[in-house]
Design a protein around this motif. Sequence first.
Motif, PDB file in Angstrom:
ATOM      1  N   THR A 208       0.824  -1.204   0.000  1.00 18.57           N
ATOM      2  CA  THR A 208       0.000   0.000   0.000  1.00 18.57           C
ATOM      3  C   THR A 208       0.861   1.259   0.000  1.00 18.57           C
ATOM      4  OG1 THR A 208      -0.126  -0.100   2.413  1.00 18.57           O
ATOM      5  CG2 THR A 208      -1.965  -1.053   1.193  1.00 18.57           C
ATOM      6  N   ALA A 209       0.326   2.292  -0.642  1.00 18.11           N
ATOM      7  CA  ALA A 209       0.963   3.606  -0.626  1.00 18.11           C
ATOM      8  C   ALA A 209      -0.138   4.652  -0.524  1.00 18.11           C
ATOM      9  CB  ALA A 209       1.772   3.827  -1.889  1.00 18.11           C
ATOM     10  N   VAL A 210       0.159   5.721   0.202  1.00 20.89           N
ATOM     11  CA  VAL A 210      -0.768   6.846   0.343  1.00 20.89           C
ATOM     12  C   VAL A 210      -0.035   8.096  -0.132  1.00 20.89           C
ATOM     13  CG1 VAL A 210      -2.135   8.245   1.930  1.00 20.89           C
ATOM     14  CG2 VAL A 210      -1.962   5.775   2.283  1.00 20.89           C
ATOM     15  N   ASP A 211      -0.602   8.756  -1.130  1.00 18.69           N
ATOM     16  CA  ASP A 211      -0.001   9.958  -1.713  1.00 18.69           C
ATOM     17  C   ASP A 211       1.470   9.738  -2.064  1.00 18.69           C
ATOM     18  OD1 ASP A 211      -2.413  11.374  -1.563  1.00 18.69           O
ATOM     19  OD2 ASP A 211      -2.014  11.948   0.504  1.00 18.69           O
ATOM     20  N   GLY A 212       1.769   8.554  -2.611  1.00 18.82           N
ATOM     21  CA  GLY A 212       3.108   8.248  -3.073  1.00 18.82           C
ATOM     22  C   GLY A 212       4.064   7.704  -2.029  1.00 18.82           C
ATOM     23  N   ALA A 213       3.635   7.631  -0.774  1.00 19.18           N
ATOM     24  CA  ALA A 213       4.491   7.128   0.303  1.00 19.18           C
ATOM     25  C   ALA A 213       4.102   5.701   0.666  1.00 19.18           C
ATOM     26  CB  ALA A 213       4.371   8.019   1.542  1.00 19.18           C
ATOM     27  N   PHE A 214       5.074   4.777   0.592  1.00 18.29           N
ATOM     28  CA  PHE A 214       4.836   3.393   0.974  1.00 18.29           C
ATOM     29  C   PHE A 214       4.399   3.327   2.436  1.00 18.29           C
ATOM     30  CE2 PHE A 214       6.578  -0.442   3.019  1.00 18.29           C
ATOM     31  CZ  PHE A 214       5.830  -1.398   2.367  1.00 18.29           C
ATOM     32  N   VAL A 215       3.373   2.512   2.712  1.00 17.23           N
ATOM     33  CA  VAL A 215       2.897   2.324   4.088  1.00 17.23           C
ATOM     34  C   VAL A 215       3.005   0.835   4.416  1.00 17.23           C
ATOM     35  CG1 VAL A 215       0.987   2.595   5.701  1.00 17.23           C
ATOM     36  CG2 VAL A 215       1.272   4.242   3.834  1.00 17.23           C
ATOM     37  N   PRO A 216       3.908   0.478   5.354  1.00 19.18           N
ATOM     38  CA  PRO A 216       4.037  -0.939   5.721  1.00 19.18           C
ATOM     39  C   PRO A 216       2.791  -1.438   6.451  1.00 19.18           C
ATOM     40  CG  PRO A 216       5.451   0.426   7.103  1.00 19.18           C
ATOM     41  CD  PRO A 216       4.832   1.329   6.079  1.00 19.18           C
ATOM     42  N   ALA A 217       2.559  -2.735   6.378  1.00 22.06           N
ATOM     43  CA  ALA A 217       1.382  -3.332   7.008  1.00 22.06           C
ATOM     44  C   ALA A 217       1.300  -2.989   8.490  1.00 22.06           C
ATOM     45  CB  ALA A 217       1.396  -4.845   6.810  1.00 22.06           C
ATOM     46  N   SER A 218       2.416  -2.891   9.155  1.00 23.77           N
ATOM     47  CA  SER A 218       2.427  -2.611  10.595  1.00 23.77           C
ATOM     48  C   SER A 218       1.928  -1.214  10.940  1.00 23.77           C
ATOM     49  CB  SER A 218       3.844  -2.788  11.156  1.00 23.77           C
ATOM     50  OG  SER A 218       4.743  -1.870  10.538  1.00 23.77           O
ATOM     51  N   ARG A 219       1.854  -0.302   9.966  1.00 20.29           N
ATOM     52  CA  ARG A 219       1.416   1.077  10.241  1.00 20.29           C
ATOM     53  C   ARG A 219       0.029   1.398   9.690  1.00 20.29           C
ATOM     54  NH1 ARG A 219       5.333   5.425   9.308  1.00 20.29           N
ATOM     55  NH2 ARG A 219       3.796   6.514  10.544  1.00 20.29           N
ATOM     56  N   ARG A 220      -0.596   0.452   9.012  1.00 20.57           N
ATOM     57  CA  ARG A 220      -1.883   0.736   8.363  1.00 20.57           C
ATOM     58  C   ARG A 220      -3.001   1.096   9.328  1.00 20.57           C
ATOM     59  NH1 ARG A 220      -1.438  -4.379   4.366  1.00 20.57           N
ATOM     60  NH2 ARG A 220       0.198  -3.498   3.024  1.00 20.57           N
ATOM     61  N   ALA A 221      -3.030   0.473  10.499  1.00 15.94           N
ATOM     62  CA  ALA A 221      -4.110   0.746  11.463  1.00 15.94           C
ATOM     63  C   ALA A 221      -4.055   2.174  11.982  1.00 15.94           C
ATOM     64  CB  ALA A 221      -4.050  -0.246  12.620  1.00 15.94           C
ATOM     65  N   SER A 222      -2.873   2.758  12.044  1.00 16.96           N
ATOM     66  CA  SER A 222      -2.742   4.119  12.581  1.00 16.96           C
ATOM     67  C   SER A 222      -2.585   5.175  11.485  1.00 16.96           C
ATOM     68  CB  SER A 222      -1.547   4.197  13.531  1.00 16.96           C
ATOM     69  OG  SER A 222      -0.343   3.915  12.844  1.00 16.96           O
ATOM     70  N   TRP A 223      -2.498   4.757  10.234  1.00 15.86           N
ATOM     71  CA  TRP A 223      -2.309   5.696   9.125  1.00 15.86           C
ATOM     72  C   TRP A 223      -3.654   6.281   8.726  1.00 15.86           C
ATOM     73  CZ3 TRP A 223       2.646   6.374   7.026  1.00 15.86           C
ATOM     74  CH2 TRP A 223       2.720   7.296   5.992  1.00 15.86           C
ATOM     75  N   THR A 224      -3.853   7.573   8.961  1.00 23.71           N
ATOM     76  CA  THR A 224      -5.132   8.199   8.632  1.00 23.71           C
ATOM     77  C   THR A 224      -5.166   8.655   7.175  1.00 23.71           C
ATOM     78  OG1 THR A 224      -4.357  10.332   9.463  1.00 23.71           O
ATOM     79  CG2 THR A 224      -5.587   8.942  10.993  1.00 23.71           C
ATOM     80  N   ILE A 225      -6.355   8.623   6.638  1.00 25.83           N
ATOM     81  CA  ILE A 225      -6.596   9.010   5.248  1.00 25.83           C
ATOM     82  C   ILE A 225      -7.348  10.332   5.247  1.00 25.83           C
ATOM     83  CG2 ILE A 225      -7.784   8.376   3.124  1.00 25.83           C
ATOM     84  CD1 ILE A 225      -7.580   5.469   4.062  1.00 25.83           C
ATOM     85  N   ASP A 226      -6.899  11.254   4.418  1.00 21.50           N
ATOM     86  CA  ASP A 226      -7.550  12.552   4.292  1.00 21.50           C
ATOM     87  C   ASP A 226      -8.367  12.625   3.007  1.00 21.50           C
ATOM     88  OD1 ASP A 226      -6.331  13.581   6.647  1.00 21.50           O
ATOM     89  OD2 ASP A 226      -4.498  13.984   5.510  1.00 21.50           O
ATOM     90  N   GLU A 227      -9.318  13.522   2.980  1.00 16.50           N
ATOM     91  CA  GLU A 227     -10.108  13.787   1.781  1.00 16.50           C
ATOM     92  C   GLU A 227      -9.157  14.020   0.602  1.00 16.50           C
ATOM     93  OE1 GLU A 227     -13.684  14.570  -0.351  1.00 16.50           O
ATOM     94  OE2 GLU A 227     -13.577  14.093   1.774  1.00 16.50           O
ATOM     95  N   GLY A 228      -9.448  13.380  -0.520  1.00 23.08           N
ATOM     96  CA  GLY A 228      -8.649  13.568  -1.722  1.00 23.08           C
ATOM     97  C   GLY A 228      -7.379  12.743  -1.785  1.00 23.08           C
ATOM     98  N   ALA A 229      -7.152  11.880  -0.804  1.00 27.06           N
ATOM     99  CA  ALA A 229      -5.932  11.059  -0.787  1.00 27.06           C
ATOM    100  C   ALA A 229      -5.872  10.158  -2.011  1.00 27.06           C
ATOM    101  CB  ALA A 229      -5.877  10.219   0.486  1.00 27.06           C
ATOM    102  N   ARG A 230      -4.650   9.887  -2.452  1.00 27.79           N
ATOM    103  CA  ARG A 230      -4.408   8.955  -3.555  1.00 27.79           C
ATOM    104  C   ARG A 230      -3.837   7.678  -2.954  1.00 27.79           C
ATOM    105  NH1 ARG A 230      -0.318  10.265  -6.432  1.00 27.79           N
ATOM    106  NH2 ARG A 230       0.439  11.785  -4.933  1.00 27.79           N
ATOM    107  N   ILE A 231      -4.602   6.602  -3.025  1.00 28.81           N
ATOM    108  CA  ILE A 231      -4.221   5.326  -2.444  1.00 28.81           C
ATOM    109  C   ILE A 231      -3.869   4.357  -3.565  1.00 28.81           C
ATOM    110  CG2 ILE A 231      -4.916   3.461  -0.889  1.00 28.81           C
ATOM    111  CD1 ILE A 231      -5.133   6.284   0.386  1.00 28.81           C
TER     112      ILE A 231
END
Length: 65
Positions: free
Chosen positions: A33-56
Amino acid sequence: MRILVNEEPREVTTATLAGLLDELGYGDARVATAVDGAFVPASRRASWTIDEGARIEILAPMQGG
């Protein structure tokens, strides 16, 4: 909230990346997974917040030969 998932517009109700994966039916699937071009490891997905207009980006591993 409106976001882009793999370049497709989506209306979602969750505010975290882990919640988004559940909402979209990925559940426990092994994906990258990546949010706005930044890789997000599985261990951080639960705490990674998504903002309006985010590119996932959600990518499933491919097997080949």
